[in-house]
Design a protein around this motif. Structure first.
Motif, PDB file in Angstrom:
ATOM      1  N   THR A  84       0.840  -1.190   0.000  1.00  0.00           N
ATOM      2  CA  THR A  84       0.000   0.000   0.000  1.00  0.00           C
ATOM      3  C   THR A  84       0.875   1.239   0.000  1.00  0.00           C
ATOM      4  OG1 THR A  84      -1.752   1.176   1.169  1.00  0.00           O
ATOM      5  CG2 THR A  84      -0.129   0.065   2.528  1.00  0.00           C
ATOM      6  N   HIS A  85       0.340   2.320  -0.494  1.00  0.00           N
ATOM      7  CA  HIS A  85       1.051   3.598  -0.479  1.00  0.00           C
ATOM      8  C   HIS A  85       0.395   4.597   0.462  1.00  0.00           C
ATOM      9  CE1 HIS A  85       3.497   2.305  -3.891  1.00  0.00           C
ATOM     10  NE2 HIS A  85       2.385   1.851  -4.421  1.00  0.00           N
ATOM     11  N   GLU A  86      -0.827   4.299   0.919  1.00  0.00           N
ATOM     12  CA  GLU A  86      -1.582   5.212   1.769  1.00  0.00           C
ATOM     13  C   GLU A  86      -1.599   6.615   1.171  1.00  0.00           C
ATOM     14  OE1 GLU A  86      -1.070   4.942   5.960  1.00  0.00           O
ATOM     15  OE2 GLU A  86      -0.582   2.826   5.914  1.00  0.00           O
ATOM     16  N   PRO A 127      -6.099   5.961  -1.678  1.00  0.00           N
ATOM     17  CA  PRO A 127      -5.225   5.697  -0.528  1.00  0.00           C
ATOM     18  C   PRO A 127      -5.625   4.445   0.236  1.00  0.00           C
ATOM     19  CG  PRO A 127      -5.915   7.990  -0.576  1.00  0.00           C
ATOM     20  CD  PRO A 127      -6.743   7.275  -1.587  1.00  0.00           C
ATOM     21  N   ASP A 128      -4.622   3.815   0.814  1.00  0.00           N
ATOM     22  CA  ASP A 128      -4.834   2.705   1.746  1.00  0.00           C
ATOM     23  C   ASP A 128      -5.497   1.506   1.091  1.00  0.00           C
ATOM     24  OD1 ASP A 128      -4.523   1.504   4.194  1.00  0.00           O
ATOM     25  OD2 ASP A 128      -6.387   2.278   5.034  1.00  0.00           O
ATOM     26  N   GLN A 187      -0.367  12.311  -0.927  1.00  0.00           N
ATOM     27  CA  GLN A 187      -1.105  12.020   0.289  1.00  0.00           C
ATOM     28  C   GLN A 187      -2.428  12.775   0.300  1.00  0.00           C
ATOM     29  OE1 GLN A 187       1.429  12.595   3.703  1.00  0.00           O
ATOM     30  NE2 GLN A 187       2.833  10.960   3.079  1.00  0.00           N
ATOM     31  N   ASP A 246      -7.326  -0.830  11.752  1.00  0.00           N
ATOM     32  CA  ASP A 246      -6.783   0.281  12.542  1.00  0.00           C
ATOM     33  C   ASP A 246      -5.833  -0.236  13.618  1.00  0.00           C
ATOM     34  OD1 ASP A 246      -8.363   1.922  10.996  1.00  0.00           O
ATOM     35  OD2 ASP A 246      -9.934   2.166  12.520  1.00  0.00           O
ATOM     36  N   ARG A 268      -2.464  -1.084  12.017  1.00  0.00           N
ATOM     37  CA  ARG A 268      -1.709   0.116  11.678  1.00  0.00           C
ATOM     38  C   ARG A 268      -1.103   0.765  12.920  1.00  0.00           C
ATOM     39  NH1 ARG A 268      -5.441   2.667   9.264  1.00  0.00           N
ATOM     40  NH2 ARG A 268      -4.944   2.388   7.073  1.00  0.00           N
ATOM     41  N   TYR A 317       1.607  -2.324   5.842  1.00  0.00           N
ATOM     42  CA  TYR A 317       1.665  -1.130   6.683  1.00  0.00           C
ATOM     43  C   TYR A 317       3.076  -0.917   7.235  1.00  0.00           C
ATOM     44  CZ  TYR A 317      -3.440  -0.873   6.625  1.00  0.00           C
ATOM     45  OH  TYR A 317      -4.750  -0.755   6.246  1.00  0.00           O
ATOM     46  N   TYR A 332       5.230   0.463   4.370  1.00  0.00           N
ATOM     47  CA  TYR A 332       4.903   1.848   4.038  1.00  0.00           C
ATOM     48  C   TYR A 332       5.495   2.796   5.078  1.00  0.00           C
ATOM     49  CZ  TYR A 332       2.456   6.128   2.977  1.00  0.00           C
ATOM     50  OH  TYR A 332       2.181   7.438   2.664  1.00  0.00           O
ATOM     51  N   GLU A 333       5.353   2.439   6.352  1.00  0.00           N
ATOM     52  CA  GLU A 333       5.940   3.271   7.408  1.00  0.00           C
ATOM     53  C   GLU A 333       7.460   3.301   7.275  1.00  0.00           C
ATOM     54  OE1 GLU A 333       6.253   5.736  10.769  1.00  0.00           O
ATOM     55  OE2 GLU A 333       4.603   5.269   9.411  1.00  0.00           O
TER      56      GLU A 333
END
Length: 275
Positions: A42-44, A77-78, A99, A178, A181, A223, A226-227
């Motif tokens: 994912t790129h969020e 996103p997400d 974003q 959630d 994440r 996740y 991505y972080e």
């Protein structure tokens, strides 16, 4: 990260990233991929791009797409997705990732959303490709900002604004998403995730995959990686990033990062910190 061997099995495959210093939250990407298959990631961020040659096959929101030359790809996103070649010669493409909050700020419109993940149209794909190429080559902030304005003008008719719509009721698995994440570095147990959804563990696993089209582990890794991108772009060391996002060590980060993005953490960090 010195001495890390090339990740792509085919020497023709390559990928490069660039971030805009005056616009944190915007990332450019160019690649040619012929043999590599990207794992769910994912790129969020909104992902907008063009297929400039060849064809790509990707899975997005439970649907399999094949995007030929002169296709636009539009991802919200997400949303986890995959990517692989749909032809022998592979596919060459460009993307820009923006974003959501920045999209609202730059456009003055709230709640951008793309209903269609793909559209094949030379009249739109060609100017978008030209804008993305120019963004890579632009030598001033004003030039890049002007090009972004042109990009938004081109893409606006393909998006809907959702600000006036009533918020959708939250699904039971949204709590699980959630939780994943928010607990990247913590040990995650199947029983705990199932309890959040008030289901038995095996019923939870089946239902979760049916809903999100990935397993909880795949989502957690997406996740985490991505972080990791965000932390690497800020200049943090790969070893520190690995610990922060819950990976075993730097080697684990390198393998997982390359499987999702087709580039090692060290190379990614050098590319996005050039400017």
């Amino acid at each position: 990260m010195e001495g890390v061997p090339a990740i792509f099995p085919c020497e023709k495959d390559c990928a490069q990233f660039q971030q805009l210093s005056e616009l944190p939250g915007v990332e450019l990407y160019q690649a040619h991929i012929s043999r590599y298959a990207f794992e769910p990631h994912t790129h969020e961020a909104f992902g907008i791009g063009t297929i400039e040659s060849g064809a790509q096959r990707f899975r997005y929101r439970g649907t399999q797409y094949t995007a030929p030359e002169n296709s636009l790809v539009m991802m919200n996103p997400d949303e986890l997705h995959t990517g692989e070649s749909a032809c022998d010669e592979g596919w060459r493409y460009q993307m820009i990732y923006i974003q959501p909050q920045l999209m609202d700020e730059l456009t003055g419109d709230r709640g951008w959303w793309f209903n269609e993940a793909m559209l094949t149209d030379l009249r739109l794909a060609q100017p978008l490709s030209q804008i993305l190429t120019a963004l890579w080559q632009a030598d001033s902030a004003l030039a890049r900002q002007s090009l972004l304005s042109e990009l938004f003008r081109l893409m606006r008719p393909l998006a809907r604004m959702s600000a006036q719509q009533k918020p959708e009721a939250q699904h039971r698995f949204d709590h699980v998403r959630d939780y994943l994440r928010a607990n990247l570095a913590e040990p995650v147990r199947l029983e705990s995730l199932a309890a959040l959804a008030s289901l038995s563990p095996w019923h939870f696993l089946r239902a979760f995959r049916d809903h999100f089209h990935v397993t909880p582990q795949q989502m957690l890794m997406a996740y985490r990686l991505y972080e990791a991108k965000q932390l690497l772009a800020r200049g943090e060391s790969a070893a520190s990033v690995a610990a922060t996002v819950g990976l075993t060590d730097q080697a684990h980060l390198t393998r997982a990062f390359a499987q999702r993005y087709g580039i090692t953490p060290g190379r990614y960090q050098k590319q996005v910190m050039r400017r």
